[in-house]
Design a protein around this motif. Structure first.
Motif, PDB file in Angstrom:
ATOM      1  N   ARG A   1      -3.183   5.459  21.003  1.00  4.09           N
ATOM      2  CA  ARG A   1      -4.305   6.042  20.287  1.00  4.09           C
ATOM      3  C   ARG A   1      -5.334   4.970  19.898  1.00  4.09           C
ATOM      4  NH1 ARG A   1      -3.095   9.778  15.121  1.00  4.09           N
ATOM      5  NH2 ARG A   1      -5.234  10.228  14.563  1.00  4.09           N
ATOM      6  N   LEU A   2      -4.823   3.783  19.596  1.00  2.68           N
ATOM      7  CA  LEU A   2      -5.691   2.682  19.171  1.00  2.68           C
ATOM      8  C   LEU A   2      -6.244   1.913  20.368  1.00  2.68           C
ATOM      9  CD1 LEU A   2      -3.416   1.223  16.361  1.00  2.68           C
ATOM     10  CD2 LEU A   2      -5.419   2.661  16.058  1.00  2.68           C
ATOM     11  N   GLY A   3      -5.821   2.298  21.549  1.00  4.20           N
ATOM     12  CA  GLY A   3      -6.253   1.565  22.738  1.00  4.20           C
ATOM     13  C   GLY A   3      -5.610   0.203  22.819  1.00  4.20           C
TER      14      GLY A   3
ATOM     15  N   GLY B   1       0.840  -1.197   0.000  1.00  5.00           N
ATOM     16  CA  GLY B   1       0.000   0.000   0.000  1.00  5.00           C
ATOM     17  C   GLY B   1       0.866   1.235   0.000  1.00  5.00           C
ATOM     18  N   GLU B   2       0.272   2.364  -0.368  1.00  4.61           N
ATOM     19  CA  GLU B   2       1.031   3.614  -0.391  1.00  4.61           C
ATOM     20  C   GLU B   2       1.383   4.044   1.025  1.00  4.61           C
ATOM     21  OE1 GLU B   2      -0.933   6.690  -2.537  1.00  4.61           O
ATOM     22  OE2 GLU B   2      -1.171   5.429  -4.306  1.00  4.61           O
ATOM     23  N   PRO B   3       2.465   4.783   1.174  1.00  3.43           N
ATOM     24  CA  PRO B   3       2.807   5.274   2.511  1.00  3.43           C
ATOM     25  C   PRO B   3       1.657   6.115   3.074  1.00  3.43           C
ATOM     26  CG  PRO B   3       4.616   5.647   0.994  1.00  3.43           C
ATOM     27  CD  PRO B   3       3.467   5.155   0.174  1.00  3.43           C
ATOM     28  N   GLY B   4       1.359   5.908   4.332  1.00  2.00           N
ATOM     29  CA  GLY B   4       0.328   6.715   4.994  1.00  2.00           C
ATOM     30  C   GLY B   4      -1.086   6.204   4.855  1.00  2.00           C
ATOM     31  N   ILE B   5      -1.272   5.087   4.158  1.00  2.00           N
ATOM     32  CA  ILE B   5      -2.634   4.594   3.926  1.00  2.00           C
ATOM     33  C   ILE B   5      -3.193   3.917   5.188  1.00  2.00           C
ATOM     34  CG2 ILE B   5      -2.121   2.260   3.007  1.00  2.00           C
ATOM     35  CD1 ILE B   5      -4.403   4.724   1.276  1.00  2.00           C
ATOM     36  N   GLY B   6      -2.306   3.413   6.033  1.00  2.00           N
ATOM     37  CA  GLY B   6      -2.779   2.801   7.280  1.00  2.00           C
ATOM     38  C   GLY B   6      -2.338   1.363   7.493  1.00  2.00           C
ATOM     39  N   LYS B   7      -1.270   0.934   6.836  1.00  2.00           N
ATOM     40  CA  LYS B   7      -0.808  -0.456   6.971  1.00  2.00           C
ATOM     41  C   LYS B   7      -0.340  -0.749   8.390  1.00  2.00           C
ATOM     42  CE  LYS B   7       2.306   0.184   3.742  1.00  2.00           C
ATOM     43  NZ  LYS B   7       2.005   1.591   3.426  1.00  2.00           N
ATOM     44  N   SER B   8       0.470   0.172   8.935  1.00  2.00           N
ATOM     45  CA  SER B   8       0.989  -0.057  10.284  1.00  2.00           C
ATOM     46  C   SER B   8      -0.159  -0.042  11.294  1.00  2.00           C
ATOM     47  CB  SER B   8       1.988   1.028  10.662  1.00  2.00           C
ATOM     48  OG  SER B   8       2.986   1.118   9.681  1.00  2.00           O
ATOM     49  N   THR B   9      -1.112   0.867  11.080  1.00  2.00           N
ATOM     50  CA  THR B   9      -2.266   0.952  11.975  1.00  2.00           C
ATOM     51  C   THR B   9      -3.049  -0.362  11.948  1.00  2.00           C
ATOM     52  OG1 THR B   9      -2.379   3.291  11.435  1.00  2.00           O
ATOM     53  CG2 THR B   9      -4.308   2.344  12.483  1.00  2.00           C
TER      54      THR B   9
ATOM     55  N   GLU C   1     -13.036   1.932   7.783  1.00  2.00           N
ATOM     56  CA  GLU C   1     -13.086   3.385   7.836  1.00  2.00           C
ATOM     57  C   GLU C   1     -12.029   3.844   8.819  1.00  2.00           C
ATOM     58  OE1 GLU C   1     -17.050   4.747   8.280  1.00  2.00           O
ATOM     59  OE2 GLU C   1     -16.478   6.841   8.041  1.00  2.00           O
ATOM     60  N   MET C   2     -11.204   4.822   8.400  1.00  2.00           N
ATOM     61  CA  MET C   2     -10.169   5.333   9.303  1.00  2.00           C
ATOM     62  C   MET C   2     -10.808   6.381  10.210  1.00  2.00           C
ATOM     63  SD  MET C   2      -6.964   5.280  10.241  1.00  2.00           S
ATOM     64  CE  MET C   2      -5.615   4.867   9.147  1.00  2.00           C
ATOM     65  N   GLN C   3     -10.832   6.083  11.492  1.00  2.00           N
ATOM     66  CA  GLN C   3     -11.428   7.032  12.442  1.00  2.00           C
ATOM     67  C   GLN C   3     -10.375   7.474  13.441  1.00  2.00           C
ATOM     68  OE1 GLN C   3     -14.857   5.120  14.120  1.00  2.00           O
ATOM     69  NE2 GLN C   3     -15.976   5.142  12.188  1.00  2.00           N
ATOM     70  N   GLN C   4     -10.762   8.305  14.374  1.00  2.00           N
ATOM     71  CA  GLN C   4      -9.837   8.798  15.396  1.00  2.00           C
ATOM     72  C   GLN C   4      -9.172   7.649  16.145  1.00  2.00           C
ATOM     73  OE1 GLN C   4      -8.512  11.627  16.473  1.00  2.00           O
ATOM     74  NE2 GLN C   4      -9.297  12.486  14.573  1.00  2.00           N
ATOM     75  N   GLN C   5      -9.968   6.622  16.447  1.00  2.00           N
ATOM     76  CA  GLN C   5      -9.423   5.518  17.236  1.00  2.00           C
ATOM     77  C   GLN C   5      -8.959   4.353  16.357  1.00  2.00           C
ATOM     78  OE1 GLN C   5     -12.450   6.511  16.997  1.00  2.00           O
ATOM     79  NE2 GLN C   5     -13.917   4.838  16.986  1.00  2.00           N
ATOM     80  N   GLY C   6      -8.607   4.651  15.107  1.00  2.00           N
ATOM     81  CA  GLY C   6      -8.051   3.629  14.229  1.00  2.00           C
ATOM     82  C   GLY C   6      -9.044   3.137  13.190  1.00  2.00           C
ATOM     83  N   LEU C   7      -8.753   1.967  12.604  1.00  2.06           N
ATOM     84  CA  LEU C   7      -9.581   1.443  11.521  1.00  2.06           C
ATOM     85  C   LEU C   7     -10.762   0.653  12.086  1.00  2.06           C
ATOM     86  CD1 LEU C   7      -6.518   0.387   9.452  1.00  2.06           C
ATOM     87  CD2 LEU C   7      -8.298   1.888   8.557  1.00  2.06           C
TER      88      LEU C   7
ATOM     89  N   GLY D   1       4.785  -3.909   2.658  1.00  2.00           N
ATOM     90  CA  GLY D   1       5.576  -3.456   1.509  1.00  2.00           C
ATOM     91  C   GLY D   1       5.039  -2.138   0.998  1.00  2.00           C
ATOM     92  N   HIS D   2       5.907  -1.159   0.827  1.00  2.81           N
ATOM     93  CA  HIS D   2       5.435   0.133   0.315  1.00  2.81           C
ATOM     94  C   HIS D   2       5.322   0.092  -1.197  1.00  2.81           C
ATOM     95  CE1 HIS D   2       5.464   2.145   4.069  1.00  2.81           C
ATOM     96  NE2 HIS D   2       6.713   1.794   4.313  1.00  2.81           N
ATOM     97  N   ILE D   3       4.283   0.723  -1.698  1.00  6.24           N
ATOM     98  CA  ILE D   3       4.071   0.771  -3.148  1.00  6.24           C
ATOM     99  C   ILE D   3       4.601   2.096  -3.677  1.00  6.24           C
ATOM    100  CG2 ILE D   3       2.277   0.947  -4.904  1.00  6.24           C
ATOM    101  CD1 ILE D   3       0.686  -1.052  -3.504  1.00  6.24           C
TER     102      ILE D   3
HETATM  103  P1  TYD Z   1      -0.034   4.453   9.025  1.00 11.51           P
HETATM  104  O1  TYD Z   1      -0.572   3.204   9.622  1.00 11.51           O
HETATM  105  O2  TYD Z   1       1.159   5.041   9.676  1.00 11.51           O
HETATM  106  O3  TYD Z   1       0.260   4.261   7.475  1.00 11.51           O
HETATM  107  P2  TYD Z   1       1.353   3.354   6.716  1.00 11.51           P
HETATM  108  O4  TYD Z   1       1.906   2.410   7.704  1.00 11.51           O
HETATM  109  O5  TYD Z   1       0.570   2.687   5.612  1.00 11.51           O
HETATM  110  O6  TYD Z   1       2.364   4.276   6.159  1.00 11.51           O
HETATM  111  O7  TYD Z   1      -1.255   5.478   9.000  1.00 11.51           O
HETATM  112  C1  TYD Z   1      -1.034   6.799   8.959  1.00 11.51           C
HETATM  113  C2  TYD Z   1      -2.294   7.593   8.771  1.00 11.51           C
HETATM  114  O8  TYD Z   1      -3.398   7.128   9.497  1.00 11.51           O
HETATM  115  C3  TYD Z   1      -2.011   8.968   9.251  1.00 11.51           C
HETATM  116  O9  TYD Z   1      -2.290   9.849   8.207  1.00 11.51           O
HETATM  117  C4  TYD Z   1      -2.903   9.187  10.429  1.00 11.51           C
HETATM  118  C5  TYD Z   1      -3.992   8.188  10.230  1.00 11.51           C
HETATM  119  N1  TYD Z   1      -4.532   7.665  11.508  1.00 11.51           N
HETATM  120  C6  TYD Z   1      -5.812   7.983  11.899  1.00 11.51           C
HETATM  121  O10 TYD Z   1      -6.536   8.722  11.234  1.00 11.51           O
HETATM  122  N2  TYD Z   1      -6.312   7.446  13.070  1.00 11.51           N
HETATM  123  C7  TYD Z   1      -5.575   6.642  13.867  1.00 11.51           C
HETATM  124  O11 TYD Z   1      -6.061   6.175  14.909  1.00 11.51           O
HETATM  125  C8  TYD Z   1      -4.234   6.336  13.459  1.00 11.51           C
HETATM  126  C9  TYD Z   1      -3.346   5.470  14.287  1.00 11.51           C
HETATM  127  C10 TYD Z   1      -3.756   6.852  12.279  1.00 11.51           C
END
Ligand code: TYD
Ligand code: MG
Length: 454
Positions: free
Chosen positions: A132-134, A91-99, A260-266, A208-210
């Motif tokens: 943040r994710l609890g 996925g692209e950087p910042g999409i939420g893979k680590s989350t 859905e990406m919300q304040q408390q994560g996906l 893996g980053h795209i």
């Molecule tokens: P991240 O998992 O770091 O992306 P990746 O690993 O794919 O590079 O996600 C980063 C984005 O997610 C960042 O823009 C902030 C957003 N985010 C939220 O909106 N809510 C959350 O609870 C978390 C942890 C991240």
């Protein structure tokens, strides 16, 4: 020189292979990116034994899957995780893979031994995200390390059920001589992680980053090595994310998980059809809803078309989320069977919400949105449609009609335009309008100029 000693080369950017060195990669056009392939490890020819096929008792019953309890994730993997398998999540950087993986691991750590290895972020950053994710009180073990030899050595003393490596591009191994981040390093490190998974029975997730052009940078060459490849996608500025399986040795492909990406994560979206229909508060021409099947479940998708006067000698045809050749075909069939010409019109066709439709069952919805956009006539908002269009203009039956109809009914559609078939379910609140040819469609839907947009 014997065949065994022959050298081989590959491109460090795209992974294309060559029998001899070149200055420029013929595949991706990059200069100075071809390097010699260094063999990783050695396979001894002795001791290979064969077993009688009949005596092997592996089968679905033997695979005991594990569940994270995050339904959207478990389903995309084919119904839970298989021990000993290796899953690549691109996925692209910042999409939420680590989350996503932190959430999955946190859920799994209630019952299993889980380790998160990060080569990108410090433990403080990861801890802050977990808070943040609890997930900060979960039993995950954390390691910030990029050297695969050190990682595996330290894992040797623990029993591990799940291992996340974030990201595969940061890994390096001392077993090959090349700088970190190159395809050689990434492949050699992955090879060692695959060995680890197969010998210990741990499930390994690789991030893996795209790159911009859509290839998982370098790791594109890993796709054939791993068991499962998932893509995590989303539209810029929108909060929903789609997890798509493109390869799965342990389950069906093309499965979708929607979050859905919300304040408390996906957060998993249990009713995704609502998400992909635009807010249709008023009537417009040029749109049609299609009850599609994505992986194992039905999903309502909106097709939108714009037909405008062309100022080009050869009019423009643009698609997003649909096959351009399929659009050419449908336009040709409309022209020859309905006697409606698009030859002086530019045509833009898009699938709302960033989805891609590859099913031919979407043909009829595309044709209806084109006819509606061309005529300016509005189609009744309570109608949706599915069906494949043949070259002779016939509307062909498609698979899994009952599921499509039920999903449409659930979302409030009251009329469905569909191919004639003898086995259609009877539902009290839904009127099924069957058509045999495309030529009938403009009249059946009233696309003859009686109702127009303002
Ligand atoms: P991240 O998992 O770091 O992306 P990746 O690993 O794919 O590079 O996600 C980063 C984005 O997610 C960042 O823009 C902030 C957003 N985010 C939220 O909106 N809510 C959350 O609870 C978390 C942890 C991240
Ligand atoms: Mg990350």
């Amino acid at each position: 020189m014997s065949r065994k000693d022959e050298k081989s080369y590959y491109c460090n950017e795209c992974g294309a292979r060559y029998p001899k060195w070149l200055g420029r990669c013929e595949d991706c056009g990059q200069w100075n990116s071809i390097i010699e392939d260094i063999k990783v490890g050695g396979v001894t020819a002795t001791g290979a034994t064969s077993v009688e096929f009949k005596t092997i008792s592996y089968g679905p019953a033997r695979v005991e899957r594990k569940f994270s309890g995050i339904d959207e994730f478990d389903r995309v993997l084919g119904g839970g995780m298989v021990p000993g398998s290796v899953v690549l999540i691109g996925g692209e950087p910042g999409i939420g893979k680590s989350t996503l993986l932190l959430q999955v691991l946190s859920a799994l750590s209630q019952d299993y031994e889980c380790i998160y290895v990060s080569g990108e972020e410090s433990s403080e950053q990861i801890f802050l995200r977990a808070a943040r994710l609890g997930a900060n009180n979960s039993n995950i073990r954390l390691a910030c390390e990029t050297n695969i030899d050190i990682i595996l050595k330290s894992l040797g003393t623990h029993s591990v059920d799940f291992l996340v490596v974030d990201s595969v591009q940061t890994l390096q191994t001392s077993s090959v001589e090349s700088i970190p981040g190159t395809v050689t390093q990434v492949r050699a490190s992955t090879y060692e992680l695959i060995n680890f998974a197969k010998t210990t029975g741990a499930t390994v997730f690789l991030v893996g980053h795209i790159t911009k052009d859509g290839a998982i940078a370098g790791p594109k060459t890993l796709e054939h090595m791993v068991d499962t490849v998932l893509y995590f996608e989303g539209e810029r500025g929108k909060s929903y994310r789609i997890l798509r399986s493109v390869k799965n040795r342990y389950g069906p492909c093309d499965e979708l998980g929607i979050f859905e990406m919300q304040q408390q994560g996906l957060v998993g979206v249990s009713n995704p059809s609502v998400l992909f229909l635009t807010q249709r508060d008023y009537d417009v021409a040029g749109t049609m809803v299609f009850p599609g099947i994505e992986g194992t479940r039905p999903l309502l998708i909106e097709v939108q078309a714009l037909v405008s006067r062309s100022y080009f000698t050869s009019p423009r045809r643009t698609v997003v989320g649909w096959d351009i050749n399929r659009l050419f075909t449908i336009l040709a069939v409309i022209e020859s069977k309905c006697r409606i010409s698009f030859s002086d019109k530019d045509v833009y066709l898009g699938i709302a919400g960033g989805l891609k439709i590859s099913e031919p069952a979407g043909d009829l919805a595309v044709a209806v949105s084109l006819l509606s956009a061309k005529s300016g006539c509005i189609v009744d908002r309570e109608i949706c449609t599915f069906g494949e269009i043949g070259l002779t203009g016939e509307i062909r039956s498609v698979s899994r009609c009952a599921e499509r109809i039920k999903e449409a009914e659930k979302l409030g559609f009251r009329k469905i335009l569909l191919p004639f078939s003898s086995q259609l379910p009877q539902l009290p609140h839904v009127q099924l309008i069957t058509v045999r040819t495309l030529a009938e469609v403009p009249m059946v839907l009233g696309l003859d100029g009686t109702k127009r947009t303002q």
